[in-house]
Design a protein around this motif. Structure first.
Motif, PDB file in Angstrom:
ATOM      1  N   SER A   7       0.824  -1.207   0.000  1.00  0.00           N
ATOM      2  CA  SER A   7       0.000   0.000   0.000  1.00  0.00           C
ATOM      3  C   SER A   7       0.857   1.255   0.000  1.00  0.00           C
ATOM      4  N   GLN A   8       1.933   1.254   0.766  1.00  0.00           N
ATOM      5  CA  GLN A   8       2.787   2.438   0.835  1.00  0.00           C
ATOM      6  C   GLN A   8       3.506   2.693  -0.491  1.00  0.00           C
ATOM      7  N   TYR A  10       2.400   1.801  -3.459  1.00  0.00           N
ATOM      8  CA  TYR A  10       1.330   2.261  -4.355  1.00  0.00           C
ATOM      9  C   TYR A  10       1.031   3.739  -4.121  1.00  0.00           C
ATOM     10  N   TRP A  11       0.871   4.125  -2.855  1.00  0.00           N
ATOM     11  CA  TRP A  11       0.520   5.513  -2.557  1.00  0.00           C
ATOM     12  C   TRP A  11       1.699   6.462  -2.754  1.00  0.00           C
ATOM     13  N   ARG A  14       1.607   7.313  -6.320  1.00  0.00           N
ATOM     14  CA  ARG A  14       0.445   8.164  -6.610  1.00  0.00           C
ATOM     15  C   ARG A  14       0.693   9.605  -6.169  1.00  0.00           C
ATOM     16  N   TYR A  15       1.213   9.779  -4.956  1.00  0.00           N
ATOM     17  CA  TYR A  15       1.463  11.137  -4.473  1.00  0.00           C
ATOM     18  C   TYR A  15       2.527  11.838  -5.308  1.00  0.00           C
ATOM     19  N   GLN A  89       3.303  14.026   1.818  1.00  0.00           N
ATOM     20  CA  GLN A  89       2.817  12.656   2.014  1.00  0.00           C
ATOM     21  C   GLN A  89       3.787  11.646   1.420  1.00  0.00           C
ATOM     22  N   GLY A 163       0.293   2.337  -9.073  1.00  0.00           N
ATOM     23  CA  GLY A 163      -0.065   3.660  -8.574  1.00  0.00           C
ATOM     24  C   GLY A 163       0.192   4.747  -9.590  1.00  0.00           C
ATOM     25  N   GLU A 167      -2.929   7.042 -11.196  1.00  0.00           N
ATOM     26  CA  GLU A 167      -2.893   8.466 -10.872  1.00  0.00           C
ATOM     27  C   GLU A 167      -2.741   9.314 -12.133  1.00  0.00           C
ATOM     28  N   HIS A 299      -9.670   2.073  -8.016  1.00  0.00           N
ATOM     29  CA  HIS A 299      -8.814   2.208  -6.828  1.00  0.00           C
ATOM     30  C   HIS A 299      -9.403   1.453  -5.644  1.00  0.00           C
TER      31      HIS A 299
END
Length: 309
Positions: A7-8, A10-11, A14-15, A89, A163, A167, A299
């Motif tokens: 998850s981290q 992926y995010w 994205r960020y 983030q 991600g 995004e 998502h």
């Protein structure tokens, strides 16, 4: 791989891509301001709607003037989708998974964070803004290049790619939406089409797509041609179709999750069936909103399938 680390990763991607494209979104308006005559009215407010934060913005800034809109989109920590929030983030996530990615990635993201803190407020005036946008996009692309060149092609890398693709697809629709919205308000109806074409040229330039558009489309910039290129082109990396095709290539390398595959098929079908000429003749914004809803459902399926529990 632990669901938390997946998850981290992926995010984080994205960020990172959200920060880059938020800068590009502001670039649409900044480029237009340079090209338009003083007699044409330009408004920044539609960009707040493009990022889905109008209610939050109006709760903080009753008057949507240029300075407030730009501060909200770029530097305001109260906006969770602002450029500064996205970089912060990404940096915070990277702090907790530094062993999973090369040290050079941490250094590049930290440089971006420090640049925003030190110089962000000083470069908001128009004369410095495009340099600021270029500095941010170059910094984000540097991180992307480091990830592409220096990370092993394991399952963690697939979550990074996942991600990035989702995004970019989402942010391309938002930048298209900015080009379709009423940023430019000419005084006479006869002037609408020329100024509309200028908006689409600004969208292409903001997405670093103008040269590739000229090379492959070989037509004067118009709403229909720009929409077809940014929605359906299968070779330009920022087009929505390219991003969705990339997702289709990623999924076979990951544990099978039928709900994710079904959600991807739905959004891919929606984009493929879109008629750029018909969208250009009307208002493309409702379609872009619908595409963002479908991407949101994709998502949710990814989060449920890979990160839950």
């Amino acid at each position: 791989m632990l669901a938390r680390v997946a998850s981290q990763l992926y995010w984080f991607s994205r960020y990172l891509r959200r920060a880059e494209n938020t800068a590009r979104l502001v670039g649409v308006g900044s480029l237009l301001q340079l090209d338009l005559p003083r007699t044409v009215r330009f408004t920044w407010r539609p960009m707040i709607a493009n990022v889905g934060a109008e209610e939050l913005f109006l709760g903080v800034h009753p008057e949507p003037d240029e300075a407030h809109v730009l501060d909200f989109l770029l530097l305001d920590a109260r906006n969770p989708s602002s450029l500064r929030s996205s970089v912060a983030q990404a940096r915070e996530i990277l702090r907790s998974i530094r062993d999973a990615l090369p040290q050079e990635v941490w250094e590049a993201v930290n440089d971006l964070h420090l640049y925003l803190d030190a110089d962000g407020p000083r470069v908001m005036p128009r004369r410095y803004r495009l340099d600021f946008i270029g500095r941010i996009t170059d910094g984000c692309l540097k991180v992307s290049g480091l990830l592409q060149a220096n990370v092993s092609r394991d399952i963690g890398f697939q979550f990074l790619r996942l991600g990035t693709a989702i995004e970019q697809a989402d942010m391309t629709t938002r930048i298209i939406d900015a080009g379709a919205s009423g940023l430019v308000q000419p005084r006479h109806g006869d002037d609408r089409e020329p100024y509309q074409n200028m908006q689409w040229m600004a969208v292409l330039r903001a997405l670093a797509a103008y040269q590739m558009y000229r090379r492959h489309v070989r037509q004067r910039v118009s709403a229909a041609h720009a929409l077809r290129f940014l929605l359906h082109d299968t070779e330009f990396p920022r087009s929505v179709q390219f991003c969705l095709s990339r997702l289709q290539r990623i999924l076979p390398a990951m544990p099978p999750r039928p709900p994710v595959e079904r959600a991807l098929l739905r959004v891919t079908g929606l984009v493929r069936q879109a008629d750029p000429a018909l969208l250009a003749a009307g208002d493309p914004s409702p379609f872009m909103d619908e595409a963002q809803v479908y991407l949101g459902r994709l998502h949710e399926a990814i989060a449920e399938g890979y990160f839950a529990g």
